[in-house]
Scaffold this active site. Structure first.
Site, short mmCIF file in Angstrom:
data_model
loop_
_atom_site.label_atom_id
_atom_site.label_comp_id
_atom_site.label_asym_id
_atom_site.label_seq_id
_atom_site.Cartn_x
_atom_site.Cartn_y
_atom_site.Cartn_z
N ASP A 171 -3.93 7.15 5.41
CA ASP A 171 -3.44 5.77 5.59
C ASP A 171 -4.02 5.18 6.87
O ASP A 171 -4.43 5.91 7.78
CB ASP A 171 -1.91 5.79 5.65
N GLU A 172 -4.05 3.85 6.96
CA GLU A 172 -4.54 3.13 8.15
C GLU A 172 -5.94 3.63 8.54
O GLU A 172 -6.23 3.86 9.73
CB GLU A 172 -3.57 3.30 9.34
N GLN A 218 -7.67 -5.69 9.72
CA GLN A 218 -6.61 -5.34 10.67
C GLN A 218 -7.03 -4.23 11.63
O GLN A 218 -6.20 -3.54 12.21
CB GLN A 218 -5.34 -4.92 9.92
N ARG A 258 2.10 -11.62 10.05
CA ARG A 258 3.44 -11.07 10.32
C ARG A 258 4.52 -12.02 9.82
O ARG A 258 5.67 -11.63 9.64
CB ARG A 258 3.66 -10.85 11.83
N LYS A 302 0.82 -1.22 0.00
CA LYS A 302 0.00 0.00 0.00
C LYS A 302 0.86 1.27 0.00
O LYS A 302 0.49 2.26 -0.64
CB LYS A 302 -0.92 0.01 1.22
N THR A 303 1.99 1.26 0.70
CA THR A 303 2.82 2.47 0.74
C THR A 303 3.35 2.80 -0.65
O THR A 303 3.43 3.98 -1.04
CB THR A 303 3.99 2.29 1.73
#
Length: 747
Positions: free
Chosen positions: A219-220, A250, A603, A32-33
């Site tokens: 973001d987030e 998430q 993770r 995404k970044t």
């Protein structure tokens, strides 16, 4: 220079779709970044948008700095004009210009947590409110939650209705805000709430920033609260070129005020929104992704998506159940050592994740025992946490009282009203007479100038002497229990009733478990020996932090990180998902726990090991919880050592023994006990179905416990020093405890 040819089709769509509202559902490890940074470069280089007209918001300074670094690399000249910031820093910039329009000076101070706590102490004092009734942190927590929902003091009072406690909190809220304004100060929550207030009230300011920020990216987004949602909605109100990026799977910060509905209902707020799903994962193997997809698919409150990768299938997800928490910790540490010794990885490639901070203690001890360096993230070494150091300082004082540091640490823990001036006089007397600080305290009544303070010091000395006498019985655990009872240490944390205080109670419970474990497994247990063992573990703090470390952290702390090898410990119903989420009656709570499990699984890059214990000691009580429902939701085809549940493990944590209960009405007591023994697989000691010496209840009796309520005594076992009593509580399930501190009462 933008490099979209390296992006997959959905990522490219995220870059090129710049007009109107856009929701990018970015799965874990989906890049995404890269999309956000290339999108920014595309706006400037291809669409001719002025950097000045772009706003990018994220949650942490670290994330903002990384985004700016990447954008600078792509755009170069002019990138400095883009607003890339956290929510709070964005609001500060706006308020520094226009705070005077809502009654503040633009040079206002920003209060951190300590400042807010100090101010709240003053507020409670002015209002003559005993902080035992309402703790500073409790009041601040309630006020913070209200501000996150944009509820001001007036609305809070209206919502309180006739509830006495909330009316009292409304008064505290009003006085706290008045004090902030008087001091020309804002706390962190005010920064966002006051910016929203400013934008709502002042048309000129709102229109100016709407004109400036023609393209907004957040973001987030799944972690935003109501106040943050409203802030973004106001800023994007004119052009509506709003791109939000996040993953509802998430969303794990409900306890901090995050509102998952912000992302789930985005299309309701913006009916013409474009939705883009980033499902291709660049981090994990397919077996790990299949496991994650299998778990999260059980949530109903989510948007449908499934992670996949073009990479290798990889190793299967490993699951193992051990007899105890200690065995679990040994196995995890041994596996890490094996992989490192085989040259498969370095220590820093390994992370152990758990649900609560208290779980770190057994793991830390095993790392120390094997000589393996580790680093605790998101917290301090177990034995360095304030509440643990406080209790240990008491135990050191009880042991020999020559440790002046330990004695001075606890002299006012809990607060006894002994000021620094009085403490200095005691220290001076001790120095002048060549005695320890504690010996000087014992003579407080003869120290000049201590007439008033001496009366406050005397109860402290009497408490230490009483506990020293109790310790002569040889029972360290009972000494700790009495210490906590007499000081009211845990009681104060219960009254505080915050997430932090609950975590501190869990840590104290874990210390008690350590004491019980030490006494059971040491031939001649002594308090000195226990403190020595603890001191050796605490020495891990001296390790070089730049060295090669294995990582220990909570699942919450792991979000946004990745590791080659991940170990998820404590996969048991009642621990993960937590007992609170299972007993709340709110299915949303279990769904958030499942999202947390999904975060943990994703993770892992190459290897994932999940573990559980058949029996785990918590607060000195052995608990038997079934394997986590999340393990049972994992697809069998990707599992190595897949758990085969027996008939009792199919039931929720509080219903484990429901079937046995149903038969007890018709069976003899002996038959019922045999049923229990078979289900729990516990080896019992001698039969103690008759009333045990000193106890007023027997096996089969109904009893009540101050914390767990009513239940049935299943078993009483002579533990040598004390009786071990196993009780099936109606609500809390089966608990095994020592009679001396269980304080069970026959119904």
């Amino acid at each position: 220079m933008i490099t979209t040819e390296k992006l997959n089709p959905e990522q490219q769509k995220g870059v090129y779709t710049v007009n109107g509202p856009v929701l990018i559902l970015a799965g874990a490890g989906s890049g995404k970044t890269r999309v956000l940074t290339n999108r920014t470069a595309y706006l400037i280089e291809e669409k001719g948008v002025e950097p000045y007209n772009i706003l990018a918001i994220t949650f942490t300074n670290k994330a903002a700095a990384e985004m700016r670094r990447r954008i600078n690399e792509l755009v170069g000249h002019g990138a400095e004009a883009i607003w890339i910031s956290t929510f709070h820093s964005c609001c500060v910039r706006i308020l520094r210009r226009f705070a005077d329009r809502i009654g503040y000076d633009t040079g206002f101070s920003i209060y951190d947590t300590d400042d807010s706590n100090s101010l709240m102490k003053d507020v409670l004092k002015r209002l003559n409110i005993d902080n035992k009734m309402i703790k500073e942190k409790t009041a601040l927590s309630v006020i913070s939650s209200a501000k996150n929902e944009l509820i001001d003091p007036m609305q809070f009072r209206t919502d309180a209705g006739g509830d006495f406690k909330y009316l009292k909190l409304a008064t505290i809220y009003e006085e706290y805000q008045n004090s902030l304004r008087k001091n020309n100060a804002m706390d962190f929550d005010d920064l966002i709430m006051n910016t929203v207030k400013l934008l709502r009230m002042d048309n000129d300011v709102r229109e100016a920033y709407q004109e400036r920020f023609q393209y907004i990216m957040v973001d987030e987004y799944q972690d935003t609260n109501t106040a943050q949602f409203e802030l973004i909605s106001l800023l994007a109100g004119k052009y509506k070129n709003l791109c939000v990026v996040g993953d509802d799977d998430q969303s794990i910060y409900k306890f901090r005020g995050a509102n998952i509905r912000n992302i789930l209902d985005f299309e309701k707020v913006y009916p013409n929104a474009t939705v883009i799903k980033l499902e291709q994962n660049y981090r994990s193997t397919q077996n790990i992704l299949t496991a994650a997809n299998g778990v999260i698919a059980n949530n109903t409150g989510r948007k449908s998506k499934a992670l996949w990768t073009e990479g290798a299938e990889g190793d299967k997800v490993r699951f193992e159940q051990f007899d105890s928490g200690t065995d679990e910790a040994i196995a995890i540490v041994n596996d890490i050592a094996r992989r490192v010794n085989a040259g498969e990885c370095e220590y820093k490639d390994c992370a152990v994740l758990y649900r609560t901070n208290a779980q770190s203690r057994l793991l830390e001890e095993r790392f120390v025992a094997r000589g393996i360096p580790y680093k605790l993230i998101g917290g301090v070494n177990f034995y360095s946490r304030k509440e643990i150091k406080d209790v240990l300082a008491y135990l050191k004082t009880i042991d020999n009282a020559k440790d002046d540091i330990a004695v001075t640490r606890i002299l006012n823990v809990p607060k006894r009203g002994i000021g620094q001036t009085s403490e200095n006089k005691v220290a001076d007397y001790a120095y002048a007479n060549g005695v320890s600080f504690y010996d000087a305290l014992k003579k407080a009544d003869v120290i000049p100038g201590l007439s008033a303070a001496a009366k406050k010091i005397k109860p402290f000395v009497e408490l230490i002497e009483e506990l020293r006498e109790l310790l002569k019985t040889g029972n360290i655990e009972l000494t700790v229990e009495k210490l906590l009872e007499k000081t009211g240490y845990v009681d104060e944390l219960i009254i505080e009733n915050t997430d932090e205080s609950k975590a501190r109670i869990e840590n104290i419970d874990e210390l008690i478990s350590k004491v019980v474990d030490y006494e059971k497994n040491t031939e001649n247990p002594t308090l000195s020996g226990f403190l020595e063992e603890v001191a050796l573990v605490a020495d891990i703090d001296s390790l070089d932090e730049d060295a090669d470390y294995a990582v220990l952290m909570t699942l919450h702390g792991a979000k946004g990180l990745e590791f080659t090898n991940v170990y998820m410990a404590g996969m048991e119903d009642g621990l993960f998902p937590s007992y609170m989420s299972l007993s709340s009656g709110n299915y949303d709570d279990v769904e958030e726990e499942r999202r947390l499990c999904y975060v943990g699984i994703t993770r892992a890059k190459k290897h994932l090991m999940m573990t559980a214990a058949r029996a785990r000691m918590i607060r000195g009580e052995t608990q038997y919880n079934p394997v986590s429902r999340f393990i049972k939701e994992l697809p069998k085809e990707v599992m190595d050592g897949y758990y085969k549940p027996n008939k009792t493990d199919d039931m929720p944590v509080n219903d484990t023994f429901k079937k046995a209960k149903a038969s007890w009405k018709n069976n003899s007591f002996a038959e019922n006990v045999n049923t229990y023994k078979s289900m729990a697989d516990i080896k019992t000691g001698k039969d103690m179905s008759s009333t045990s010496a000193g106890l007023d209840y027997s096996e089969g009796d109904r009893v009540s416990h101050i914390k767990f309520g009513e239940g049935t005594v299943l078993m009483i076992k002579d533990g040598g020093r004390d009786y071990e009593v196993t009780v099936d509580f109606d609500e809390a399930g089966v608990r095994k405890m020592f009679a001396s501190f269980a304080k069970l009462k026959k119904c």
